[in-house]
Design a protein around this motif. Sequence first.
Motif, PDB file in Angstrom:
ATOM      1  N   PRO A  26      32.797 -24.796   2.863  1.00  0.00           N
ATOM      2  CA  PRO A  26      31.502 -24.729   2.184  1.00  0.00           C
ATOM      3  C   PRO A  26      31.649 -24.360   0.709  1.00  0.00           C
ATOM      4  CG  PRO A  26      31.407 -23.615   4.310  1.00  0.00           C
ATOM      5  CD  PRO A  26      32.845 -23.938   4.069  1.00  0.00           C
ATOM      6  N   GLU A  27      30.763 -24.940  -0.092  1.00  0.00           N
ATOM      7  CA  GLU A  27      30.726 -24.693  -1.542  1.00  0.00           C
ATOM      8  C   GLU A  27      32.018 -25.119  -2.245  1.00  0.00           C
ATOM      9  OE1 GLU A  27      28.071 -24.022  -2.952  1.00  0.00           O
ATOM     10  OE2 GLU A  27      26.786 -22.846  -1.633  1.00  0.00           O
ATOM     11  N   ARG A  85      18.171 -26.312  -5.923  1.00  0.00           N
ATOM     12  CA  ARG A  85      19.491 -26.909  -5.749  1.00  0.00           C
ATOM     13  C   ARG A  85      19.538 -27.748  -4.489  1.00  0.00           C
ATOM     14  NH1 ARG A  85      25.465 -24.252  -4.508  1.00  0.00           N
ATOM     15  NH2 ARG A  85      26.455 -26.272  -4.145  1.00  0.00           N
ATOM     16  N   TYR A 110      21.982 -30.015  -1.821  1.00  0.00           N
ATOM     17  CA  TYR A 110      23.352 -30.062  -1.308  1.00  0.00           C
ATOM     18  C   TYR A 110      23.665 -31.501  -0.937  1.00  0.00           C
ATOM     19  CZ  TYR A 110      23.578 -24.998  -1.246  1.00  0.00           C
ATOM     20  OH  TYR A 110      23.603 -23.680  -1.625  1.00  0.00           O
ATOM     21  N   SER A 121      26.315 -25.203   2.369  1.00  0.00           N
ATOM     22  CA  SER A 121      26.279 -23.870   1.781  1.00  0.00           C
ATOM     23  C   SER A 121      27.126 -22.921   2.627  1.00  0.00           C
ATOM     24  CB  SER A 121      24.844 -23.363   1.725  1.00  0.00           C
ATOM     25  OG  SER A 121      24.371 -23.060   3.028  1.00  0.00           O
ATOM     26  N   GLY A 150      23.574 -19.233   3.636  1.00  0.00           N
ATOM     27  CA  GLY A 150      22.806 -19.982   2.649  1.00  0.00           C
ATOM     28  C   GLY A 150      21.779 -20.901   3.293  1.00  0.00           C
ATOM     29  N   MET A 183      20.970 -28.854   6.059  1.00  0.00           N
ATOM     30  CA  MET A 183      21.114 -29.399   4.713  1.00  0.00           C
ATOM     31  C   MET A 183      20.068 -30.467   4.437  1.00  0.00           C
ATOM     32  SD  MET A 183      24.315 -31.594   3.106  1.00  0.00           S
ATOM     33  CE  MET A 183      23.772 -33.112   3.933  1.00  0.00           C
TER      34      MET A 183
END
Length: 303
Positions: free
Chosen positions: A58-59, A269, A271, A276, A280, A288
């Motif tokens: 993630p991220e 934001r 994705y 996330s 998140g 998502m």
Amino acid sequence: MTSILPRRGLLALAALPLTAGRARAQPRPLAVASFSILGDMLRELAGEAMEVRVLAGPETDAHHFQPRPSDAEALRGAALVLRNGLGFDPWIDRLLRSTGYRGVVVTATKGITPRRTEAAAGGHAAGAPDPHAWQDVRLAAAYAETILAGLIAADPPGAARYQAAGQAYAARLAALDGWVRERLGSVPPARRVLVTSHAAFGYFAAAYGVRVLAPQGMGAGAQPAAGRVAALIRQIRQESITAVFLEGPGSQMVMRQIARDAGVRVGGRLYADTLSAPDGPAPGYEAMMRHNVELMVTAMLGG
């Protein structure tokens, strides 16, 4: 003589639970996914039958991910390796070659006819395949079918379990696709326009009747040209576009500047290429998509 026999019998009985315990402690087969969105799909379908490891977590920008030595070691012991294909995660192909991997390799986009890029940008040549097919939920369901077949090939005794998980997941994805269409259907067609940092939403746009504008191409690390940014700002003003979003940590400064210069508020934001963190707003694929669509609809309606 008679006292020795019971003792041997007790020793034999005592050994049985230890043997059974060792059998239960056998490690689960390992399945490796190239990046977080595929890892979530893999977990949904494999359940507890396989241990799932995600390389670009993630991220993490999977476009430019650099594998570690521990990632190569994980591949060597894996029963299944899952990649996206279409040029999204070429680093895993190099990893497969360098490790001499001989297990099951699943390419999630197998059988999908890709969209093509309109211009050279973001490290992709003009006419290159767009790898972001998961942004159309119907194509995500095709991903799931391909992953399911790979799981059965890697672990035939678990076929019934995987098929049951596949049916449940397919039903959820069908419901998700219907929900996305319903939510975007509440927005007048002329307002279904969004601006985000790079062109990762092409499949989404084609599937759900949305127009997407981006200052850079499909590679999240690319820097947009000043002329392109200026033209985009003029277009936002002229068309009164209100849906301007951040997407990924590397381009947020550019998008905030575009929003300021165009006189609009950043809608949040989105994705696109990564999930996330678990705490998140987008810890899984379904979450998502719901997170993104809710932000889009709110901003498109001027909220």
